[in-house]
Design a protein around this motif. Structure first.
Motif, PDB file in Angstrom:
ATOM      1  N   TRP A  62      51.753 -41.422 -44.041  1.00 56.36           N
ATOM      2  CA  TRP A  62      52.334 -41.097 -42.812  1.00 56.36           C
ATOM      3  C   TRP A  62      51.904 -41.750 -41.460  1.00 56.36           C
ATOM      4  O   TRP A  62      52.493 -42.340 -40.965  1.00 56.36           O
ATOM      5  N   ALA A  63      50.450 -41.528 -41.193  1.00 56.38           N
ATOM      6  CA  ALA A  63      49.898 -42.208 -40.179  1.00 56.38           C
ATOM      7  C   ALA A  63      50.047 -43.697 -40.386  1.00 56.38           C
ATOM      8  O   ALA A  63      50.037 -44.465 -39.469  1.00 56.38           O
ATOM      9  N   ARG A  65      51.894 -46.008 -42.549  1.00 54.60           N
ATOM     10  CA  ARG A  65      52.923 -46.436 -42.398  1.00 54.60           C
ATOM     11  C   ARG A  65      54.016 -46.080 -41.854  1.00 54.60           C
ATOM     12  O   ARG A  65      55.081 -46.825 -41.479  1.00 54.60           O
ATOM     13  N   LEU A  66      53.965 -44.690 -41.242  1.00 53.47           N
ATOM     14  CA  LEU A  66      54.797 -44.220 -40.491  1.00 53.47           C
ATOM     15  C   LEU A  66      56.462 -44.266 -40.784  1.00 53.47           C
ATOM     16  O   LEU A  66      56.528 -44.194 -42.107  1.00 53.47           O
ATOM     17  N   ILE A  67      57.336 -44.675 -40.180  1.00 53.63           N
ATOM     18  CA  ILE A  67      58.808 -44.799 -40.540  1.00 53.63           C
ATOM     19  C   ILE A  67      58.992 -45.825 -41.686  1.00 53.63           C
ATOM     20  O   ILE A  67      59.927 -45.658 -42.625  1.00 53.63           O
TER      21      ILE A  67
END
Length: 415
Positions: A62-63, A65-67
């Motif tokens: 989540w933090a 690689r994000l989108i």
């Protein structure tokens, strides 16, 4: 048998339990007041490494690689976990199972798709039973009202469940869809999956199985049965956590023929095209609607590691042994107090919980909860003893059943 005899028997069973070491793979906080947990058929315990997996997911995916993680892996998770569930738990080949939504939403989507296709052939009846889980009944009542269909009810015995003979009598040339639970939520009765499926097919109908109380506790063979559709939750014996996503199964022969009614962007042929009009994706992906609940899939993946390590045959064997201990203790200790076993005694037609019945059990359940013994109550006058083969010990069963006996004695004494 005396109390100490049951405790001795339970200790011996634990010592010989091949799945015993897996109990250490579940979280058991030292601060917990839990004495015996008999509600794994409503909510399973968390796997011990879930906090670490969630922390890693948040930090790295989540933090980190994000989108980008959607393209890199997340869009494949509903199918990857669906295929894993199919292989380990459902007896389903790849490409037929998807993890998404809640049981209620998937039930609606699959049932609507089935009845719409069948109504076009003049099949306008839905066969269901009076003792199915409320959501199943409500969803089908709503669909029938929505689509102008007829409900054909089977009067099911609350102490057993829907029988093959009843299904054969109920289905006919108007049958479009039949919906049943493989394990009855009240009694734990285990229905004849292959036999009932064949009976519905002989009449020209489709069948959907609710496997909420089967998945992770009773071996299932959807492909072998010739099942058309199935749904199930992941927060009971699959330990996915409260509100964890459900799964849906659609046999490959129906892909491209059944169209689910909730047309969301993820289920479109090219989700990121963002073009006008809806064109369903190929295969099982067409049954997805909105954005998949990726974060909620992390605990499920951890639990499936344990299922894979144990194997469903061993899980089922332990389930049978646990419920047989429950019944033996009920006969010896509780029957003299007016308690009756309201579940099948034959293990071949019993799932992973045992229902006991007696007046006053609502009050008894509340008293047990205060003492850290956690069964659940179901009308009329029923306590369900739900044992989870991966996380429940035989000693826990003995302790909880003795506490149940003591609570009944106190109730009768007016204490």
């Amino acid at each position: 048998m005396a109390d100490h005899d049951f405790r001795t028997e339970a200790a011996a069973l634990d010592a010989d339990d091949p799945l015993g070491p897996l109990r250490d793979r579940f979280l058991a906080p030292e601060s917990s007041d839990l004495v015996a947990y008999f509600d794994g058929n409503s909510l399973g315990r968390p796997v011990a490494d879930v906090p670490g997996r969630l922390a890693d997911f948040i930090d790295q995916q989540w933090a980190g690689r994000l989108i980008r993680a959607w393209d890199e892996q997340w869009l494949d998770w509903p199918h990857r976990l669906g295929d894993r569930l199919g292989r380990l738990v459902l007896g389903a080949a790849a490409g037929q199972t998807v993890v998404a939504d809640s049981t209620t939403v998937l039930l609606y989507k699959l049932c609507r798709a089935a009845v719409d296709a069948q109504a076009a052939q003049g099949r306008t009846e839905i066969v269901l039973d009076t003792d199915n889980f409320p959501t199943d009944r409500y969803i089908l009542e709503g669909i029938a009202a929505e689509r102008g269909l007829t409900l054909r009810w089977i009067e099911a015995d609350q102490r057993s469940g829907v029988t093959l003979e009843q299904v054969r009598e109920a289905v006919g040339p108007k049958t479009g869809l039949a919906v049943f639970s493989h394990v009855a939520y009240r009694s734990g009765f285990l229905a004849d999956g292959p036999g009932i499926t064949a009976a519905v097919h002989d009449a020209g109908g489709l069948v959907l199985w609710d496997l909420c109380h089967s998945g992770g506790s009773v071996p299932v063979a959807l492909d072998e049965w010739g099942a058309d559709l199935a749904v199930g939750c992941t927060y009971k014996y699959l330990n996915g956590g409260p509100g964890s996503p459900a799964w849906g199964y659609v046999a490959a022969r129906h892909h491209g023929l059944l169209r689910q009614p909730i047309w969301g962007w993820i289920g479109r042929r090219d989700a990121f095209d963002m073009g006008p009009g809806y064109e369903p994706a190929e295969g099982i992906r067409s049954f997805i609607s909105g954005t998949p609940p990726i974060l909620a899939m992390v605990p499920l993946d951890a639990s499936l590691d344990l299922v894979e390590k144990a194997g469903m045959d061993a899980i089922r064997a332990k389930s049978v042994a646990l419920t047989e201990l429950v019944i033996r203790m009920a006969d010896a200790l509780l029957a003299p107090l007016g308690v009756e076993v309201a579940s099948p005694r034959e293990s071949a037609v019993r799932g992973a919980h045992v229902t006991l019945r007696r007046h006053g059990f609502r009050e008894v359940t509340a008293a047990l909860w205060r003492e850290g013994v956690i069964p659940d109550y179901r009308d009329p006058d029923g306590i369900r003893i739900g044992v989870s083969p991966l996380s429940t010990s035989f000693a826990e069963v003995a302790t909880g059943m003795l506490a149940l006996r003591d609570a009944i004695v106190r109730l009768d004494a007016g204490q």
